[in-house]
Scaffold this motif. Sequence first.
Motif, PDB file in Angstrom:
ATOM      1  N   ALA A   1     -30.615 -32.328  53.853  1.00  0.00           N
ATOM      2  CA  ALA A   1     -29.783 -32.599  52.716  1.00  0.00           C
ATOM      3  C   ALA A   1     -30.069 -32.212  51.448  1.00  0.00           C
ATOM      4  N   PRO A   2     -31.678 -32.104  51.044  1.00  0.00           N
ATOM      5  CA  PRO A   2     -31.687 -31.323  49.749  1.00  0.00           C
ATOM      6  C   PRO A   2     -31.174 -29.885  49.606  1.00  0.00           C
ATOM      7  N   LEU A   3     -31.556 -29.250  50.784  1.00  0.00           N
ATOM      8  CA  LEU A   3     -31.164 -27.799  50.620  1.00  0.00           C
ATOM      9  C   LEU A   3     -29.692 -27.560  50.794  1.00  0.00           C
TER      10      LEU A   3
ATOM     11  N   LEU B   1     -31.390 -35.802  56.923  1.00  0.00           N
ATOM     12  CA  LEU B   1     -32.283 -36.172  55.817  1.00  0.00           C
ATOM     13  C   LEU B   1     -32.975 -34.896  55.423  1.00  0.00           C
TER      14      LEU B   1
ATOM     15  N   PHE C   1     -26.269 -29.241  58.232  1.00  0.00           N
ATOM     16  CA  PHE C   1     -26.265 -30.540  57.583  1.00  0.00           C
ATOM     17  C   PHE C   1     -24.961 -31.454  57.935  1.00  0.00           C
TER      18      PHE C   1
ATOM     19  N   LEU D   1     -27.411 -29.714  49.760  1.00  0.00           N
ATOM     20  CA  LEU D   1     -26.560 -30.047  48.458  1.00  0.00           C
ATOM     21  C   LEU D   1     -26.830 -28.892  47.515  1.00  0.00           C
ATOM     22  N   ALA D   2     -28.024 -28.299  47.368  1.00  0.00           N
ATOM     23  CA  ALA D   2     -28.320 -27.082  46.441  1.00  0.00           C
ATOM     24  C   ALA D   2     -27.446 -25.884  47.003  1.00  0.00           C
ATOM     25  N   ASP D   3     -27.113 -25.871  48.022  1.00  0.00           N
ATOM     26  CA  ASP D   3     -26.198 -24.683  48.722  1.00  0.00           C
ATOM     27  C   ASP D   3     -24.642 -24.979  48.486  1.00  0.00           C
TER      28      ASP D   3
END
Length: 325
Positions: A214-216, A211, A54, A218-220
């Motif tokens: 990004a979600p993965l 993009l 990312f 942020l969780a990591d």
Amino acid sequence: MSSRRTPSAHRTAIDPVRAGLIQITLTGVLWGTTGIVVHLVHDTTGLGPVAIGFHRLAIAALVLTALAATRLRPMLAALRAAPLPLLFTGVGLALYQALYFAAVALSGVGVATVVSLGLAPVLTAAWESVRARRVPGPGRLGTLGAAVAGLALISGAATQPTESAPRPLLGLLAAAGSGLGYAATTIVSREVSRRTAPMTLTTISMVIGALALAPLALADGVTVPVRPDVVALLLYLGVVTTAVAYALFYAGLRTTEGSVAAVLTLVEPLTAAALAVALLGEPLPAPVLVGGVLLLAAVAATYLTPERPPTPATPVTTPREPAGT
């Protein structure tokens, strides 16, 4: 007058092809340094593969977007013309590089790079044969057999955990997934590159890729220590091995067949393996060396012994971008 014009016309026809080969070869060299930098970032910051991917794509996207102020109209036009291929290219870029970074952390730089990059040209060439509705001949089957044998040797030799390869089998699976993703993305992006300017394609794919991760990420966890060495490593990943390298790659794809491009980027595993041995002290057992030679020989033969005479790629004229881009 006609005798004077002929050499010039010949140079005009050949030079773009040669330029494409050089651009993709330089891409492979730049990509070959990625594994070492990822290893250093992981050891220094503790970031996981997805988070590193990312940061790499986000930095590249920010740099390219800042330079794209005068290219907004071409980018919007490109998105309207081919939304699904561009979406696939960006998401595919994010996924196959995340899998590659995972393979580096799990199985080491050398094995991860040889498997992921060695597998891609074989898969690309196989797809091109299927698309052309040609039954593979003895030569093609022989190269595929050598590739499978090479992968088997590497896989068999990389089963024991080491300090640089804590989970080698899982890393091999991640590397194979990365190779599959790279091959699919190369096939799709080559078609898009023929009608989209290289910097436009690079910018769009980096933004979509960032993009997508990004979600993965942020969780990591994406927090990194703000230190000069860490910032320099991340900037190198984002600017040099991503923004610059992919711009060269997409530019080269405009005049280079997908399978040929995949073969040319084999300088990446050679560069990565050499750096891994020299800088990280990673071992290269004899089966890994023999398997690597078989794999690289197979994919090289895929290009050097085509089943039918190759037809030179014809560059497609694309709209000029505004001056100063």
